[in-house]
Design a protein around this motif. Structure first.
Motif: not given
Length: 629
Positions: A293, A473, A507, A512
Protein backbone atom coordinates in the motif's frame (compact mmCIF):
# COMPACT_ATOMS: atom_id res chain seq x y z
CA UNK A 1 -14.17 10.17 -0.50
CA UNK A 2 -12.24 13.26 -1.55
CA UNK A 3 -8.82 13.08 -3.18
CA UNK A 4 -5.90 15.43 -3.86
CA UNK A 5 -6.37 17.50 -6.99
CA UNK A 6 -2.84 18.80 -7.64
CA UNK A 7 -2.30 16.09 -10.30
CA UNK A 8 -4.95 13.72 -11.62
CA UNK A 9 -2.76 10.65 -11.15
CA UNK A 10 -1.85 11.47 -7.54
CA UNK A 11 -5.06 9.85 -6.27
CA UNK A 12 -3.62 6.40 -7.01
CA UNK A 13 -0.60 6.78 -4.70
CA UNK A 14 1.88 5.48 -7.28
CA UNK A 15 4.62 7.60 -5.72
CA UNK A 16 4.02 5.87 -2.37
CA UNK A 17 3.93 2.21 -3.41
CA UNK A 18 5.89 2.30 -6.68
CA UNK A 19 9.31 1.82 -5.00
CA UNK A 20 10.86 4.13 -7.57
CA UNK A 21 10.22 1.42 -10.19
CA UNK A 22 6.67 2.34 -11.20
CA UNK A 23 5.79 5.94 -12.05
CA UNK A 24 3.46 8.07 -14.15
CA UNK A 25 5.03 9.53 -17.30
CA UNK A 26 4.46 13.05 -18.59
CA UNK A 27 2.14 11.55 -21.18
CA UNK A 28 -0.14 10.20 -18.44
CA UNK A 29 0.87 6.54 -18.79
CA UNK A 30 2.27 4.08 -16.29
CA UNK A 31 6.00 3.79 -16.86
CA UNK A 32 8.61 1.26 -15.74
CA UNK A 33 11.96 2.55 -14.54
CA UNK A 34 15.16 0.57 -14.96
CA UNK A 35 16.87 0.10 -11.56
CA UNK A 36 20.19 -0.53 -13.32
CA UNK A 37 19.92 2.75 -15.26
CA UNK A 38 18.16 5.24 -12.95
CA UNK A 39 18.98 8.12 -15.30
CA UNK A 40 17.12 6.48 -18.20
CA UNK A 41 13.54 7.61 -18.85
CA UNK A 42 10.72 5.36 -17.75
CA UNK A 43 9.41 3.13 -20.52
CA UNK A 44 5.69 3.33 -21.18
CA UNK A 45 3.85 0.18 -20.09
CA UNK A 46 1.03 0.75 -22.64
CA UNK A 47 3.82 1.17 -25.20
CA UNK A 48 5.21 -2.23 -24.23
CA UNK A 49 1.73 -3.72 -24.62
CA UNK A 50 1.33 -2.18 -28.07
CA UNK A 51 4.70 -3.59 -29.11
CA UNK A 52 3.79 -7.05 -27.82
CA UNK A 53 0.41 -6.90 -29.55
CA UNK A 54 2.17 -6.24 -32.85
CA UNK A 55 4.06 -9.48 -32.21
CA UNK A 56 0.78 -11.31 -31.66
CA UNK A 57 0.93 -11.38 -27.84
CA UNK A 58 -2.28 -10.04 -26.34
CA UNK A 59 -3.65 -9.38 -22.89
CA UNK A 60 -4.59 -10.64 -20.44
CA UNK A 61 -1.02 -11.44 -19.55
CA UNK A 62 1.41 -11.75 -16.71
CA UNK A 63 4.30 -9.42 -17.47
CA UNK A 64 7.50 -10.34 -15.64
CA UNK A 65 10.31 -7.80 -15.48
CA UNK A 66 13.59 -9.65 -15.04
CA UNK A 67 15.36 -6.41 -14.12
CA UNK A 68 13.15 -6.11 -11.03
CA UNK A 69 13.85 -9.68 -9.93
CA UNK A 70 17.58 -9.14 -10.27
CA UNK A 71 17.28 -5.84 -8.39
CA UNK A 72 15.55 -7.42 -5.37
CA UNK A 73 18.07 -10.28 -5.10
CA UNK A 74 20.93 -7.80 -5.26
CA UNK A 75 19.23 -5.46 -2.79
CA UNK A 76 18.67 -8.14 -0.13
CA UNK A 77 22.11 -9.71 -0.41
CA UNK A 78 23.97 -6.41 -0.49
CA UNK A 79 21.91 -5.05 2.42
CA UNK A 80 22.85 -8.06 4.54
CA UNK A 81 26.46 -7.64 3.40
CA UNK A 82 26.47 -3.98 4.42
CA UNK A 83 24.92 -4.76 7.82
CA UNK A 84 27.50 -7.50 8.43
CA UNK A 85 30.37 -5.15 7.56
CA UNK A 86 28.99 -2.30 9.63
CA UNK A 87 28.34 -4.46 12.69
CA UNK A 88 31.61 -6.39 12.54
CA UNK A 89 29.67 -9.62 12.29
CA UNK A 90 32.02 -12.59 11.82
CA UNK A 91 29.65 -14.84 9.90
CA UNK A 92 28.31 -14.76 6.34
CA UNK A 93 24.83 -14.50 4.84
CA UNK A 94 23.24 -17.09 2.58
CA UNK A 95 19.79 -16.46 1.17
CA UNK A 96 17.52 -19.23 -0.11
CA UNK A 97 14.41 -18.75 -2.24
CA UNK A 98 11.32 -20.81 -1.30
CA UNK A 99 10.24 -22.47 -4.54
CA UNK A 100 6.61 -22.60 -3.33
CA UNK A 101 6.33 -18.80 -3.63
CA UNK A 102 6.69 -18.96 -7.43
CA UNK A 103 7.43 -22.33 -9.00
CA UNK A 104 7.53 -21.15 -12.61
CA UNK A 105 10.64 -22.28 -14.48
CA UNK A 106 11.47 -18.83 -15.88
CA UNK A 107 11.40 -17.40 -12.36
CA UNK A 108 13.47 -20.13 -10.69
CA UNK A 109 16.04 -20.17 -13.52
CA UNK A 110 16.58 -16.42 -13.22
CA UNK A 111 16.76 -16.47 -9.43
CA UNK A 112 19.53 -19.05 -9.69
CA UNK A 113 21.31 -16.98 -12.35
CA UNK A 114 21.01 -13.65 -10.53
CA UNK A 115 21.76 -15.23 -7.16
CA UNK A 116 24.95 -17.00 -8.26
CA UNK A 117 27.35 -14.18 -7.27
CA UNK A 118 25.80 -14.15 -3.80
CA UNK A 119 25.62 -17.95 -3.38
CA UNK A 120 21.83 -17.64 -3.18
CA UNK A 121 20.18 -21.04 -2.85
CA UNK A 122 16.75 -22.64 -2.90
CA UNK A 123 14.26 -23.94 -0.35
CA UNK A 124 12.25 -27.07 -1.16
CA UNK A 125 9.14 -27.93 0.82
CA UNK A 126 8.20 -31.06 -1.12
CA UNK A 127 9.70 -33.81 -3.27
CA UNK A 128 8.73 -32.09 -6.54
CA UNK A 129 10.41 -28.89 -5.37
CA UNK A 130 13.55 -30.81 -4.39
CA UNK A 131 13.61 -32.36 -7.86
CA UNK A 132 13.43 -28.84 -9.33
CA UNK A 133 16.20 -27.57 -7.04
CA UNK A 134 18.54 -30.44 -7.92
CA UNK A 135 18.13 -29.71 -11.63
CA UNK A 136 19.91 -26.37 -11.17
CA UNK A 137 23.65 -25.74 -11.10
CA UNK A 138 24.00 -23.77 -7.88
CA UNK A 139 27.10 -22.17 -6.47
CA UNK A 140 29.21 -24.61 -4.44
CA UNK A 141 28.48 -22.49 -1.37
CA UNK A 142 24.72 -22.29 -1.94
CA UNK A 143 22.25 -24.16 0.23
CA UNK A 144 19.24 -26.28 -0.60
CA UNK A 145 17.09 -26.23 2.53
CA UNK A 146 14.51 -29.03 2.71
CA UNK A 147 11.48 -28.19 4.85
CA UNK A 148 8.08 -29.82 5.26
CA UNK A 149 7.02 -33.39 5.95
CA UNK A 150 9.50 -35.81 4.39
CA UNK A 151 9.22 -39.52 3.64
CA UNK A 152 12.13 -41.92 3.15
CA UNK A 153 12.26 -41.28 -0.61
CA UNK A 154 12.58 -37.52 -0.03
CA UNK A 155 15.30 -38.02 2.58
CA UNK A 156 17.13 -40.58 0.39
CA UNK A 157 17.29 -38.19 -2.58
CA UNK A 158 18.40 -35.29 -0.39
CA UNK A 159 21.14 -37.42 1.16
CA UNK A 160 22.37 -38.85 -2.15
CA UNK A 161 22.58 -35.34 -3.64
CA UNK A 162 25.55 -34.76 -1.33
CA UNK A 163 27.58 -36.94 -3.70
CA UNK A 164 27.14 -34.27 -6.41
CA UNK A 165 28.40 -31.54 -4.11
CA UNK A 166 25.01 -30.07 -3.18
CA UNK A 167 24.74 -28.56 0.30
CA UNK A 168 21.33 -30.13 0.85
CA UNK A 169 20.07 -29.60 4.40
CA UNK A 170 17.36 -31.91 5.72
CA UNK A 171 15.46 -29.89 8.32
CA UNK A 172 13.90 -32.24 10.87
CA UNK A 173 10.30 -31.36 11.67
CA UNK A 174 9.60 -34.07 14.30
CA UNK A 175 11.12 -36.97 16.24
CA UNK A 176 9.48 -39.38 13.79
CA UNK A 177 11.28 -37.69 10.90
CA UNK A 178 14.56 -38.09 12.80
CA UNK A 179 13.88 -41.84 12.96
CA UNK A 180 13.45 -41.96 9.19
CA UNK A 181 16.72 -40.07 8.67
CA UNK A 182 18.53 -42.56 10.89
CA UNK A 183 17.07 -45.49 8.92
CA UNK A 184 18.14 -43.96 5.58
CA UNK A 185 21.62 -43.29 6.97
CA UNK A 186 21.97 -46.95 7.97
CA UNK A 187 20.84 -47.94 4.46
CA UNK A 188 23.12 -45.59 2.51
CA UNK A 189 26.04 -45.04 4.84
CA UNK A 190 26.14 -41.37 3.81
CA UNK A 191 26.13 -38.67 6.46
CA UNK A 192 23.46 -36.05 5.73
CA UNK A 193 23.53 -32.37 6.59
CA UNK A 194 20.78 -31.91 9.15
CA UNK A 195 18.81 -29.06 10.61
CA UNK A 196 16.11 -28.82 13.26
CA UNK A 197 13.04 -26.67 13.05
CA UNK A 198 12.24 -25.06 16.37
CA UNK A 199 8.87 -23.48 17.14
CA UNK A 200 9.21 -20.03 18.63
CA UNK A 201 6.71 -18.90 21.25
CA UNK A 202 6.81 -15.32 19.98
CA UNK A 203 3.83 -14.69 17.67
CA UNK A 204 3.93 -12.01 15.01
CA UNK A 205 1.08 -9.67 14.18
CA UNK A 206 -0.64 -9.39 10.82
CA UNK A 207 -2.60 -11.55 8.40
CA UNK A 208 -0.38 -14.62 8.81
CA UNK A 209 0.04 -14.55 12.58
CA UNK A 210 -0.96 -18.21 12.82
CA UNK A 211 2.13 -19.18 10.82
CA UNK A 212 4.17 -18.25 13.90
CA UNK A 213 4.09 -19.11 17.59
CA UNK A 214 3.83 -22.47 19.33
CA UNK A 215 0.54 -23.30 17.55
CA UNK A 216 2.15 -23.09 14.12
CA UNK A 217 1.89 -26.22 11.99
CA UNK A 218 5.57 -27.08 11.59
CA UNK A 219 8.54 -27.53 13.87
CA UNK A 220 9.21 -28.92 17.31
CA UNK A 221 8.64 -27.69 20.82
CA UNK A 222 11.42 -27.78 23.40
CA UNK A 223 10.60 -31.29 24.63
CA UNK A 224 10.61 -32.73 21.10
CA UNK A 225 13.82 -30.86 20.32
CA UNK A 226 15.66 -32.44 23.23
CA UNK A 227 14.34 -35.86 22.21
CA UNK A 228 15.69 -35.45 18.67
CA UNK A 229 19.12 -34.38 19.96
CA UNK A 230 19.26 -37.52 22.07
CA UNK A 231 18.17 -39.66 19.09
CA UNK A 232 20.87 -38.24 16.85
CA UNK A 233 23.55 -38.58 19.49
CA UNK A 234 22.61 -42.20 20.13
CA UNK A 235 22.73 -42.91 16.37
CA UNK A 236 26.15 -41.26 16.01
CA UNK A 237 24.78 -38.43 13.85
CA UNK A 238 24.96 -35.45 16.20
CA UNK A 239 27.94 -34.11 14.23
CA UNK A 240 25.62 -33.79 11.18
CA UNK A 241 23.32 -31.29 12.91
CA UNK A 242 24.52 -27.98 11.49
CA UNK A 243 21.47 -25.75 11.09
CA UNK A 244 18.74 -24.41 13.34
CA UNK A 245 15.61 -23.29 11.53
CA UNK A 246 13.19 -20.94 13.28
CA UNK A 247 10.51 -19.45 11.04
CA UNK A 248 9.74 -15.86 12.05
CA UNK A 249 6.42 -15.72 10.20
CA UNK A 250 5.04 -14.53 6.85
CA UNK A 251 4.72 -10.90 5.69
CA UNK A 252 5.81 -9.66 9.13
CA UNK A 253 4.46 -6.08 9.33
CA UNK A 254 6.31 -4.84 12.46
CA UNK A 255 10.10 -4.76 12.65
CA UNK A 256 9.93 -5.09 16.44
CA UNK A 257 8.36 -8.52 15.94
CA UNK A 258 11.42 -9.39 13.88
CA UNK A 259 13.75 -8.35 16.71
CA UNK A 260 11.82 -10.32 19.32
CA UNK A 261 11.59 -13.48 17.22
CA UNK A 262 15.28 -13.38 16.25
CA UNK A 263 16.21 -12.89 19.89
CA UNK A 264 14.23 -15.99 20.89
CA UNK A 265 15.76 -18.02 18.06
CA UNK A 266 19.21 -17.05 19.33
CA UNK A 267 18.37 -18.37 22.79
CA UNK A 268 17.66 -21.80 21.33
CA UNK A 269 20.82 -21.60 19.24
CA UNK A 270 23.08 -20.80 22.18
CA UNK A 271 21.43 -23.45 24.37
CA UNK A 272 21.84 -26.10 21.70
CA UNK A 273 25.50 -25.12 21.39
CA UNK A 274 25.88 -25.67 25.15
CA UNK A 275 24.39 -29.13 24.60
CA UNK A 276 27.32 -29.92 22.32
CA UNK A 277 25.40 -29.52 19.05
CA UNK A 278 27.90 -28.23 16.42
CA UNK A 279 25.55 -25.68 14.83
CA UNK A 280 27.04 -23.42 12.14
CA UNK A 281 23.92 -21.95 10.46
CA UNK A 282 20.97 -20.01 11.86
CA UNK A 283 18.00 -20.08 9.45
CA UNK A 284 15.43 -17.43 10.32
CA UNK A 285 12.93 -18.50 7.67
CA UNK A 286 10.74 -16.06 5.80
CA UNK A 287 8.92 -12.97 6.91
CA UNK A 288 10.48 -10.01 5.13
CA UNK A 289 7.39 -8.20 3.94
CA UNK A 290 6.28 -6.14 0.96
CA UNK A 291 4.72 -2.69 1.30
CA UNK A 292 1.76 -3.21 -1.02
CA UNK A 293 0.00 0.00 0.00
CA UNK A 294 2.95 2.37 0.45
CA UNK A 295 1.69 3.28 3.93
CA UNK A 296 4.96 2.31 5.65
CA UNK A 297 2.91 1.16 8.64
CA UNK A 298 2.59 -2.12 10.52
CA UNK A 299 -0.66 -3.15 8.84
CA UNK A 300 -1.78 -6.32 7.07
CA UNK A 301 -0.74 -5.08 3.63
CA UNK A 302 2.16 -2.86 4.58
CA UNK A 303 5.35 -2.91 6.68
CA UNK A 304 7.04 -0.34 8.89
CA UNK A 305 10.62 -1.08 7.82
CA UNK A 306 12.91 -1.09 4.80
CA UNK A 307 15.03 -3.98 3.51
CA UNK A 308 18.09 -2.28 5.01
CA UNK A 309 16.41 -1.94 8.41
CA UNK A 310 15.28 -5.58 8.38
CA UNK A 311 18.82 -6.79 7.64
CA UNK A 312 20.38 -4.49 10.23
CA UNK A 313 17.95 -5.69 12.93
CA UNK A 314 18.67 -9.35 12.21
CA UNK A 315 22.46 -8.95 12.13
CA UNK A 316 22.66 -6.75 15.22
CA UNK A 317 20.35 -8.96 17.28
CA UNK A 318 22.24 -12.16 16.42
CA UNK A 319 25.65 -10.56 16.96
CA UNK A 320 24.69 -9.27 20.41
CA UNK A 321 23.16 -12.59 21.50
CA UNK A 322 26.12 -14.66 20.32
CA UNK A 323 28.70 -12.35 21.85
CA UNK A 324 26.85 -12.38 25.15
CA UNK A 325 26.79 -16.19 25.16
CA UNK A 326 30.39 -16.40 23.83
CA UNK A 327 29.25 -18.43 20.83
CA UNK A 328 30.81 -18.10 17.37
CA UNK A 329 28.76 -16.09 14.91
CA UNK A 330 26.78 -18.48 12.67
CA UNK A 331 26.11 -18.16 8.97
CA UNK A 332 22.79 -16.32 8.68
CA UNK A 333 20.13 -17.79 6.42
CA UNK A 334 16.79 -16.28 5.46
CA UNK A 335 14.11 -17.68 3.17
CA UNK A 336 12.73 -14.48 1.71
CA UNK A 337 10.28 -15.30 -1.06
CA UNK A 338 7.64 -12.60 -1.24
CA UNK A 339 10.24 -9.83 -0.93
CA UNK A 340 12.25 -11.33 -3.80
CA UNK A 341 9.56 -11.94 -6.43
CA UNK A 342 6.44 -9.90 -5.65
CA UNK A 343 7.65 -6.72 -7.36
CA UNK A 344 8.78 -8.45 -10.54
CA UNK A 345 5.38 -9.46 -11.96
CA UNK A 346 2.25 -7.58 -12.92
CA UNK A 347 -1.10 -8.68 -14.33
CA UNK A 348 -2.31 -6.61 -17.28
CA UNK A 349 -5.79 -6.86 -18.78
CA UNK A 350 -8.18 -4.81 -20.88
CA UNK A 351 -11.63 -3.59 -19.87
CA UNK A 352 -14.28 -5.10 -22.15
CA UNK A 353 -17.33 -2.99 -21.26
CA UNK A 354 -18.98 -1.17 -18.39
CA UNK A 355 -22.27 -1.21 -16.52
CA UNK A 356 -22.98 2.39 -15.51
CA UNK A 357 -25.13 3.36 -12.53
CA UNK A 358 -26.16 6.78 -13.77
CA UNK A 359 -27.51 8.24 -17.01
CA UNK A 360 -26.85 11.45 -18.99
CA UNK A 361 -30.54 12.15 -19.62
CA UNK A 362 -34.02 11.06 -18.60
CA UNK A 363 -37.27 10.36 -20.48
CA UNK A 364 -40.40 12.44 -20.11
CA UNK A 365 -43.09 11.20 -17.74
CA UNK A 366 -46.07 9.81 -19.68
CA UNK A 367 -49.64 10.94 -18.83
CA UNK A 368 -50.68 7.45 -17.74
CA UNK A 369 -47.61 6.81 -15.56
CA UNK A 370 -48.11 6.11 -11.87
CA UNK A 371 -47.89 9.27 -9.77
CA UNK A 372 -44.71 8.03 -8.12
CA UNK A 373 -42.93 8.23 -11.47
CA UNK A 374 -43.85 11.92 -11.51
CA UNK A 375 -42.77 12.26 -7.86
CA UNK A 376 -39.41 10.70 -8.72
CA UNK A 377 -38.89 13.02 -11.69
CA UNK A 378 -39.81 16.04 -9.56
CA UNK A 379 -36.80 15.50 -7.28
CA UNK A 380 -34.53 17.08 -9.89
CA UNK A 381 -36.47 20.34 -9.47
CA UNK A 382 -35.22 20.92 -5.92
CA UNK A 383 -31.83 19.20 -6.21
CA UNK A 384 -29.14 21.48 -4.76
CA UNK A 385 -25.98 21.15 -2.60
CA UNK A 386 -27.94 22.15 0.50
CA UNK A 387 -30.58 19.45 -0.05
CA UNK A 388 -28.38 16.58 -1.24
CA UNK A 389 -29.29 14.15 1.53
CA UNK A 390 -32.99 14.95 1.20
CA UNK A 391 -32.90 14.35 -2.55
CA UNK A 392 -30.99 11.11 -2.08
CA UNK A 393 -33.57 9.92 0.43
CA UNK A 394 -36.53 10.88 -1.77
CA UNK A 395 -35.11 9.37 -4.95
CA UNK A 396 -34.29 6.11 -3.19
CA UNK A 397 -37.74 5.94 -1.57
CA UNK A 398 -39.67 6.51 -4.81
CA UNK A 399 -37.48 4.08 -6.76
CA UNK A 400 -37.96 1.33 -4.15
CA UNK A 401 -41.73 1.93 -3.97
CA UNK A 402 -42.00 1.71 -7.75
CA UNK A 403 -40.10 -1.56 -7.75
CA UNK A 404 -42.52 -2.95 -5.19
CA UNK A 405 -45.47 -1.80 -7.31
CA UNK A 406 -43.93 -3.47 -10.36
CA UNK A 407 -43.55 -6.75 -8.50
CA UNK A 408 -47.25 -6.61 -7.52
CA UNK A 409 -48.36 -5.79 -11.07
CA UNK A 410 -49.45 -2.16 -10.58
CA UNK A 411 -46.67 -0.71 -12.76
CA UNK A 412 -45.87 -2.11 -16.22
CA UNK A 413 -42.49 -2.80 -17.79
CA UNK A 414 -42.15 0.45 -19.74
CA UNK A 415 -43.13 2.60 -16.74
CA UNK A 416 -40.51 0.78 -14.69
CA UNK A 417 -37.90 1.33 -17.40
CA UNK A 418 -38.67 5.08 -17.44
CA UNK A 419 -38.48 5.22 -13.65
CA UNK A 420 -35.11 3.47 -13.58
CA UNK A 421 -33.73 5.86 -16.21
CA UNK A 422 -35.04 8.89 -14.27
CA UNK A 423 -33.42 7.55 -11.12
CA UNK A 424 -30.07 7.03 -12.89
CA UNK A 425 -30.24 10.60 -14.20
CA UNK A 426 -30.77 11.85 -10.65
CA UNK A 427 -27.76 9.83 -9.52
CA UNK A 428 -25.65 11.48 -12.24
CA UNK A 429 -26.71 14.92 -10.99
CA UNK A 430 -26.01 13.98 -7.36
CA UNK A 431 -22.58 12.56 -8.25
CA UNK A 432 -21.71 15.79 -10.07
CA UNK A 433 -22.72 17.93 -7.10
CA UNK A 434 -20.74 15.77 -4.67
CA UNK A 435 -17.66 15.86 -6.94
CA UNK A 436 -17.77 19.68 -7.16
CA UNK A 437 -18.04 20.12 -3.38
CA UNK A 438 -15.08 20.19 -0.98
CA UNK A 439 -17.23 18.93 1.87
CA UNK A 440 -17.55 15.26 2.78
CA UNK A 441 -21.13 14.14 3.41
CA UNK A 442 -22.95 10.88 4.12
CA UNK A 443 -24.13 10.93 0.51
CA UNK A 444 -20.51 10.60 -0.58
CA UNK A 445 -20.24 7.24 1.18
CA UNK A 446 -23.69 6.14 -0.02
CA UNK A 447 -22.66 6.77 -3.61
CA UNK A 448 -19.98 4.08 -3.25
CA UNK A 449 -22.86 1.58 -3.47
CA UNK A 450 -23.60 2.95 -6.94
CA UNK A 451 -20.09 2.50 -8.33
CA UNK A 452 -20.01 1.37 -11.94
CA UNK A 453 -18.97 -2.16 -12.84
CA UNK A 454 -16.07 -2.40 -15.28
CA UNK A 455 -16.07 -5.86 -16.85
CA UNK A 456 -12.47 -6.96 -17.35
CA UNK A 457 -10.74 -9.67 -19.36
CA UNK A 458 -9.28 -11.83 -16.58
CA UNK A 459 -10.21 -14.46 -14.00
CA UNK A 460 -9.82 -13.42 -10.38
CA UNK A 461 -9.64 -17.05 -9.26
CA UNK A 462 -6.89 -17.94 -11.74
CA UNK A 463 -4.68 -14.86 -11.62
CA UNK A 464 -5.35 -13.18 -8.25
CA UNK A 465 -6.43 -15.98 -5.88
CA UNK A 466 -5.25 -14.18 -2.73
CA UNK A 467 -7.44 -11.17 -3.55
CA UNK A 468 -10.45 -13.49 -3.55
CA UNK A 469 -9.47 -15.84 -0.72
CA UNK A 470 -7.77 -13.68 1.92
CA UNK A 471 -8.52 -10.08 0.90
CA UNK A 472 -4.94 -9.43 -0.16
CA UNK A 473 -4.48 -5.92 -1.53
CA UNK A 474 -2.42 -5.23 -4.63
CA UNK A 475 -1.90 -1.83 -6.24
CA UNK A 476 -4.33 -1.50 -9.16
CA UNK A 477 -4.28 1.46 -11.52
CA UNK A 478 -5.35 2.36 -15.06
CA UNK A 479 -2.33 2.31 -17.35
CA UNK A 480 -3.27 5.35 -19.44
CA UNK A 481 -5.13 8.70 -19.40
CA UNK A 482 -3.56 9.51 -16.04
CA UNK A 483 -3.03 13.11 -17.13
CA UNK A 484 -6.83 13.44 -17.13
CA UNK A 485 -8.93 13.45 -13.98
CA UNK A 486 -10.96 10.22 -13.70
CA UNK A 487 -14.65 10.95 -14.11
CA UNK A 488 -16.14 7.69 -12.82
CA UNK A 489 -15.74 5.22 -9.96
CA UNK A 490 -15.96 1.48 -10.47
CA UNK A 491 -15.48 -1.98 -9.09
CA UNK A 492 -13.77 -4.51 -11.36
CA UNK A 493 -15.58 -7.66 -12.41
CA UNK A 494 -13.87 -10.58 -14.12
CA UNK A 495 -15.35 -12.69 -16.91
CA UNK A 496 -16.26 -15.70 -14.77
CA UNK A 497 -19.94 -16.30 -14.11
CA UNK A 498 -19.46 -15.93 -10.37
CA UNK A 499 -20.52 -13.03 -8.17
CA UNK A 500 -17.30 -13.45 -6.16
CA UNK A 501 -15.26 -12.67 -9.26
CA UNK A 502 -14.85 -8.99 -8.51
CA UNK A 503 -12.42 -6.59 -6.86
CA UNK A 504 -13.96 -4.00 -4.57
CA UNK A 505 -11.04 -2.88 -2.38
CA UNK A 506 -8.43 -0.58 -3.82
CA UNK A 507 -5.27 1.19 -2.69
CA UNK A 508 -5.44 4.96 -3.12
CA UNK A 509 -3.15 7.75 -1.94
CA UNK A 510 -5.30 8.49 1.11
CA UNK A 511 -6.14 4.91 2.09
CA UNK A 512 -8.24 2.03 0.84
CA UNK A 513 -11.48 2.51 -1.04
CA UNK A 514 -14.40 0.27 -2.09
CA UNK A 515 -14.21 1.69 -5.63
CA UNK A 516 -11.50 2.73 -8.06
CA UNK A 517 -11.42 6.12 -9.82
CA UNK A 518 -11.53 5.37 -13.55
CA UNK A 519 -12.16 7.11 -16.85
CA UNK A 520 -15.09 6.82 -19.21
CA UNK A 521 -14.08 4.05 -21.58
CA UNK A 522 -12.63 5.43 -24.82
CA UNK A 523 -14.44 4.34 -27.95
CA UNK A 524 -11.47 3.90 -30.27
CA UNK A 525 -8.82 2.23 -28.13
CA UNK A 526 -8.32 -0.32 -25.38
CA UNK A 527 -8.48 0.75 -21.74
CA UNK A 528 -5.93 -1.26 -19.76
CA UNK A 529 -5.64 -2.00 -16.05
CA UNK A 530 -2.50 -3.14 -14.24
CA UNK A 531 -2.33 -5.11 -11.01
CA UNK A 532 1.15 -4.81 -9.53
CA UNK A 533 3.35 -6.90 -7.20
CA UNK A 534 1.71 -10.21 -8.09
CA UNK A 535 4.91 -12.28 -8.36
CA UNK A 536 4.45 -14.03 -5.00
CA UNK A 537 2.00 -16.96 -4.86
CA UNK A 538 -0.53 -15.63 -7.40
CA UNK A 539 0.91 -17.57 -10.35
CA UNK A 540 1.12 -20.74 -8.28
CA UNK A 541 -2.19 -20.76 -6.39
CA UNK A 542 -4.59 -20.02 -9.28
CA UNK A 543 -7.42 -22.44 -10.02
CA UNK A 544 -9.48 -23.31 -13.09
CA UNK A 545 -12.75 -21.65 -12.13
CA UNK A 546 -14.98 -21.72 -15.25
CA UNK A 547 -11.97 -23.40 -16.90
CA UNK A 548 -10.14 -20.15 -17.44
CA UNK A 549 -6.51 -21.26 -17.70
CA UNK A 550 -3.16 -19.58 -17.33
CA UNK A 551 -2.85 -16.26 -19.13
CA UNK A 552 -0.09 -15.46 -21.58
CA UNK A 553 3.18 -14.88 -19.72
CA UNK A 554 5.89 -12.57 -21.03
CA UNK A 555 9.32 -11.98 -19.51
CA UNK A 556 11.14 -8.81 -20.49
CA UNK A 557 14.35 -7.07 -19.49
CA UNK A 558 14.59 -3.28 -19.39
CA UNK A 559 17.42 -1.84 -21.49
CA UNK A 560 19.58 1.11 -20.41
CA UNK A 561 18.46 3.12 -23.47
CA UNK A 562 14.84 3.07 -22.30
CA UNK A 563 13.70 0.14 -24.45
CA UNK A 564 13.07 -3.47 -23.55
CA UNK A 565 14.12 -6.92 -24.68
CA UNK A 566 11.67 -9.81 -24.97
CA UNK A 567 13.33 -12.68 -23.11
CA UNK A 568 10.61 -15.31 -23.11
CA UNK A 569 7.00 -15.86 -24.09
CA UNK A 570 4.76 -18.58 -22.69
CA UNK A 571 1.43 -18.85 -24.47
CA UNK A 572 -1.62 -19.11 -22.23
CA UNK A 573 -3.65 -22.28 -21.95
CA UNK A 574 -5.87 -23.32 -24.81
CA UNK A 575 -9.35 -24.72 -24.16
CA UNK A 576 -8.16 -28.19 -25.10
CA UNK A 577 -5.37 -27.96 -22.50
CA UNK A 578 -7.66 -26.98 -19.63
CA UNK A 579 -10.12 -29.68 -20.67
CA UNK A 580 -7.33 -32.22 -20.29
CA UNK A 581 -6.59 -30.88 -16.80
CA UNK A 582 -10.09 -31.91 -15.73
CA UNK A 583 -9.94 -35.34 -17.40
CA UNK A 584 -11.68 -34.60 -20.71
CA UNK A 585 -10.04 -35.93 -23.85
CA UNK A 586 -10.39 -33.11 -26.43
CA UNK A 587 -10.41 -35.61 -29.31
CA UNK A 588 -13.21 -37.58 -27.66
CA UNK A 589 -15.19 -34.33 -27.37
CA UNK A 590 -14.62 -33.56 -31.07
CA UNK A 591 -15.77 -37.07 -31.98
CA UNK A 592 -18.88 -36.80 -29.80
CA UNK A 593 -19.78 -33.42 -31.31
CA UNK A 594 -19.21 -34.75 -34.85
CA UNK A 595 -21.51 -37.68 -34.14
CA UNK A 596 -24.31 -35.34 -33.03
CA UNK A 597 -23.83 -33.22 -36.16
CA UNK A 598 -24.03 -36.29 -38.41
CA UNK A 599 -27.13 -37.54 -36.57
CA UNK A 600 -28.78 -34.13 -37.08
CA UNK A 601 -28.02 -34.29 -40.81
CA UNK A 602 -29.40 -37.83 -41.00
CA UNK A 603 -32.62 -36.76 -39.28
CA UNK A 604 -33.04 -33.78 -41.61
CA UNK A 605 -32.81 -31.11 -38.88
CA UNK A 606 -29.46 -29.88 -40.22
CA UNK A 607 -28.34 -29.28 -43.78
CA UNK A 608 -25.28 -31.19 -44.99
CA UNK A 609 -23.49 -28.01 -46.06
CA UNK A 610 -23.68 -26.75 -42.45
CA UNK A 611 -21.45 -29.58 -41.25
CA UNK A 612 -18.18 -27.90 -42.22
CA UNK A 613 -19.15 -24.62 -40.56
CA UNK A 614 -20.18 -26.30 -37.30
CA UNK A 615 -17.11 -28.52 -37.08
CA UNK A 616 -14.78 -25.62 -37.88
CA UNK A 617 -16.36 -23.47 -35.19
CA UNK A 618 -16.01 -26.27 -32.63
CA UNK A 619 -12.38 -27.00 -33.54
CA UNK A 620 -11.47 -23.30 -33.59
CA UNK A 621 -12.89 -22.89 -30.11
CA UNK A 622 -11.25 -25.99 -28.66
CA UNK A 623 -7.86 -24.81 -29.90
CA UNK A 624 -8.37 -21.17 -28.85
CA UNK A 625 -7.40 -19.06 -25.83
CA UNK A 626 -9.65 -19.44 -22.80
CA UNK A 627 -9.98 -15.66 -22.43
CA UNK A 628 -11.84 -13.06 -24.48
CA UNK A 629 -10.29 -12.63 -27.94
Amino acid sequence: MKHPTDAPHSIYGVEKWGKGLIEVTEGGEIGLRNPRAPEAPAISLPGILRDLEERGIRSPMILRVASYLENEIRHINESFGAAIARTGYKGAYRGVFPIKVNQQAQVIDRIVEYGMPYHHGLEAGSKPELVIALAHRLSRESLIVCNGIKDAEFIRLATLSRKLGFNTVIVLESPKEAETVIQVYKELGIEPILGVRVKLTNQISGKWEESSGDRSAFGMNTDQLVSVIDQLRAAGLIQCLKLQHSHLGSQVPDVNDVRRAVGEACRYFTELTKEGVPLTHLDLGGGMGVDYTGEKKATENSINYSVEEYCANVVETVAYAMDEAEVAHPTLVTESGRAVVATSSMLVFNVLESTLYDAPDAPQVEPDDHHMVSDLAAVEGYLSPARLQECWNDATFYRNELRALFRRGYVDLRQMARAERIYLRLMARIKALVASSDEVSDVDDQLEKLADIYHCNFSLFQSLPDVWAIDQLHPIVPLQMLDHAPDRRAVLSDITCDSDGKIDRFILADGTSPSLPVHTLPEDEEYYMGVFFVGAYQETLGDLHNLFGDTNVVTIDLKPDGGFELLHEQEGDTISEVMAYVEFDPQDCVAAFRKMVDEAIASGSLKANDRKTLMSAYRDSINGYTYYE
